[in-house]
Motif scaffolding. Sequence first.
Motif, PDB file in Angstrom:
ATOM      1  N   THR A   4     -75.622  30.051  44.878  1.00 44.81           N
ATOM      2  CA  THR A   4     -74.452  29.174  44.890  1.00 44.81           C
ATOM      3  C   THR A   4     -74.358  28.406  43.565  1.00 44.81           C
ATOM      4  OG1 THR A   4     -75.584  27.276  45.859  1.00 44.81           O
ATOM      5  CG2 THR A   4     -74.624  28.878  47.390  1.00 44.81           C
ATOM      6  N   SER A   5     -73.178  27.827  43.338  1.00 39.88           N
ATOM      7  CA  SER A   5     -72.959  27.094  42.086  1.00 39.88           C
ATOM      8  C   SER A   5     -72.086  25.871  42.319  1.00 39.88           C
ATOM      9  CB  SER A   5     -72.290  27.999  41.044  1.00 39.88           C
ATOM     10  OG  SER A   5     -70.990  28.363  41.476  1.00 39.88           O
ATOM     11  N   PHE A  14     -77.094  20.959  46.002  1.00 43.49           N
ATOM     12  CA  PHE A  14     -77.749  22.178  46.520  1.00 43.49           C
ATOM     13  C   PHE A  14     -78.679  21.944  47.704  1.00 43.49           C
ATOM     14  CE2 PHE A  14     -77.069  23.532  41.969  1.00 43.49           C
ATOM     15  CZ  PHE A  14     -75.987  24.360  42.245  1.00 43.49           C
ATOM     16  N   HIS A  48     -74.724  18.992  49.686  1.00 47.10           N
ATOM     17  CA  HIS A  48     -75.049  17.991  48.672  1.00 47.10           C
ATOM     18  C   HIS A  48     -75.365  16.663  49.356  1.00 47.10           C
ATOM     19  CE1 HIS A  48     -73.362  21.131  46.286  1.00 47.10           C
ATOM     20  NE2 HIS A  48     -72.124  20.913  46.706  1.00 47.10           N
ATOM     21  N   SER A  78     -71.454  25.861  47.311  1.00 47.66           N
ATOM     22  CA  SER A  78     -72.589  25.457  48.152  1.00 47.66           C
ATOM     23  C   SER A  78     -72.136  24.552  49.288  1.00 47.66           C
ATOM     24  CB  SER A  78     -73.641  24.736  47.303  1.00 47.66           C
ATOM     25  OG  SER A  78     -74.548  24.021  48.124  1.00 47.66           O
ATOM     26  N   ASP A 101     -77.861  27.802  41.392  1.00 47.70           N
ATOM     27  CA  ASP A 101     -79.114  27.788  42.151  1.00 47.70           C
ATOM     28  C   ASP A 101     -79.456  29.229  42.519  1.00 47.70           C
ATOM     29  OD1 ASP A 101     -81.226  27.479  43.871  1.00 47.70           O
ATOM     30  OD2 ASP A 101     -80.080  26.473  45.443  1.00 47.70           O
ATOM     31  N   SER A 126     -80.405  23.974  52.091  1.00 44.35           N
ATOM     32  CA  SER A 126     -79.671  24.794  51.134  1.00 44.35           C
ATOM     33  C   SER A 126     -78.614  25.642  51.820  1.00 44.35           C
ATOM     34  CB  SER A 126     -80.671  25.696  50.409  1.00 44.35           C
ATOM     35  OG  SER A 126     -79.996  26.624  49.600  1.00 44.35           O
ATOM     36  N   CYS A 177     -82.730  21.812  43.401  1.00 45.65           N
ATOM     37  CA  CYS A 177     -82.088  20.569  43.841  1.00 45.65           C
ATOM     38  C   CYS A 177     -81.794  19.770  42.572  1.00 45.65           C
ATOM     39  CB  CYS A 177     -82.965  19.774  44.801  1.00 45.65           C
ATOM     40  SG  CYS A 177     -82.079  18.382  45.542  1.00 45.65           S
TER      41      CYS A 177
END
Lengths: 216, 272
Positions: free
Chosen positions: B201-202, B180, B127, B124, B67, B196, B73
């Motif tokens: 982030t990943s 995300f 979620h 991240s 992201d 967020s 998202c």
Amino acid sequence: MTSSLALDWSEPLVAGEVVLDDRVAPNASWSAVVRAGHVLTIVDVGGNQSGDCLLYNAADTEERYSVPDTLAWQGNAYVRTGTVLRSNLGNPLMTVVGNEIDRQDTIGGACSKESNTLRYGHHVMFHHGCRENFLSEGAKHGLGLRDLVSNLNWFMNVPVEADGALGIVDGMSAPGKRVAVRAETDVLVLVSNCPQMNNPCNDFNPTPLRMIVVRP
Amino acid sequence: MTDSVLNARADARARGGQTSEWMPYLPASSSPYRPPGVEALTWAETVAPGGYTHKVLARGTRIRFDDPTGDACAHVIVYNALETVERLNLADTVKIPWQAYLGAGHPLLSGDGRVLATIVGDTSGHHDAFCGTTTEAWNQRKYGDARPEGPSPAGRSLFVKAAAKHGLAPRDLPPSVSFFQGIRVDADGAFVWRGSAGEGTSVELLAELPLLVLVANVPHPLDPRADYVVGPLRVHAWRAAPTGPDDDRFQATPEAHRAYLNTIDYAEARGL
């Protein structure tokens, strides 16, 4: 854990002409079409008996109950009086118009032979499960595995704690407690009277359910 | 000049070789955003805001979502590519690990007692496994427009098309998970928006079976912003090894252990 031998068959939660009155044996499945405007009362006859439940638009079963839509529209994870049970298109299928326990569950899903092996070990593979009931009852209406989605669990207690911990814990219901749902369109209702014998979703003691449909 | 076939062909061909902010990269290893330390990619793409993508991936594939702006998202559904009737079951995914909030180590379970994918990386932590994606009814109410071809398509509309490209119908769409943009559940059950974790982030998934992956990149249903705000989503995938006995997560919990055993049992029986 307490097992009650007392059964309370109770009566409809909403007044009206009774159009259907069925008793669902422990471990069994049930289905019926509830016509728009009619109210289905589900009676927890023996207390803390989970009634796993799926809903479909009777005219087009591709439109079916959706947990995420129901929860997102109301902004809350629990089902209570006033909760609109929505479809995968966001449309109202049924509305909870009466409820005699603190909250009803729709995040705990259904038990199955397969998931039981994860939760309790492979020795329980041949225990009965709600997914089995949904498959045999759904087949009567042309529904199969592709049609099974996350469901409601009437009278089951699944709290979400502050750290996200979640699980099926002792129920808050009792013999004769009821929930009533009004159909907003013609709805096919599928119910599995949960046979799970490895967690407290039915107090380790499967008991009957009573399903009463009234025309108010 | 497009007044003849030859001129039309020349005009069309002159359009090639350009780039866009959102596009697939072929060959995948040529991606300008190749994750560090990864040589050979099998999927590389930047998904447009309001766009979708889908891929069939081999068992053992590692999938990374990035992201870059903090506004992506990623709504995701995974299926066993060999038998798509086996698919993400969100209730089992939160119930069996006894945990509703997704993070590294969390399995994405099917309804058949197996792990479709494991979350193996997560910077991240924001979620959602409760709210699913958006419908046309939702977007019509929120944005005043939900046309699939319009400026604010619903996640479900995109999933319907992605699924159709693999021969699947709307009845094959179970509730989806999203990465995300996070929510939390308060003591009364109310959803609290976290949004967020910020840009950059990943999340990494590991395919434990051959997977069909559907991705819709649309605003989270509870995003409080009145406008349709969503950023680009980067997707990269490469070959790795599925979870096995040498991995710590294989026996991290008794439930996960039996889920991996079921998954490996299926894979070995099928000769995968």
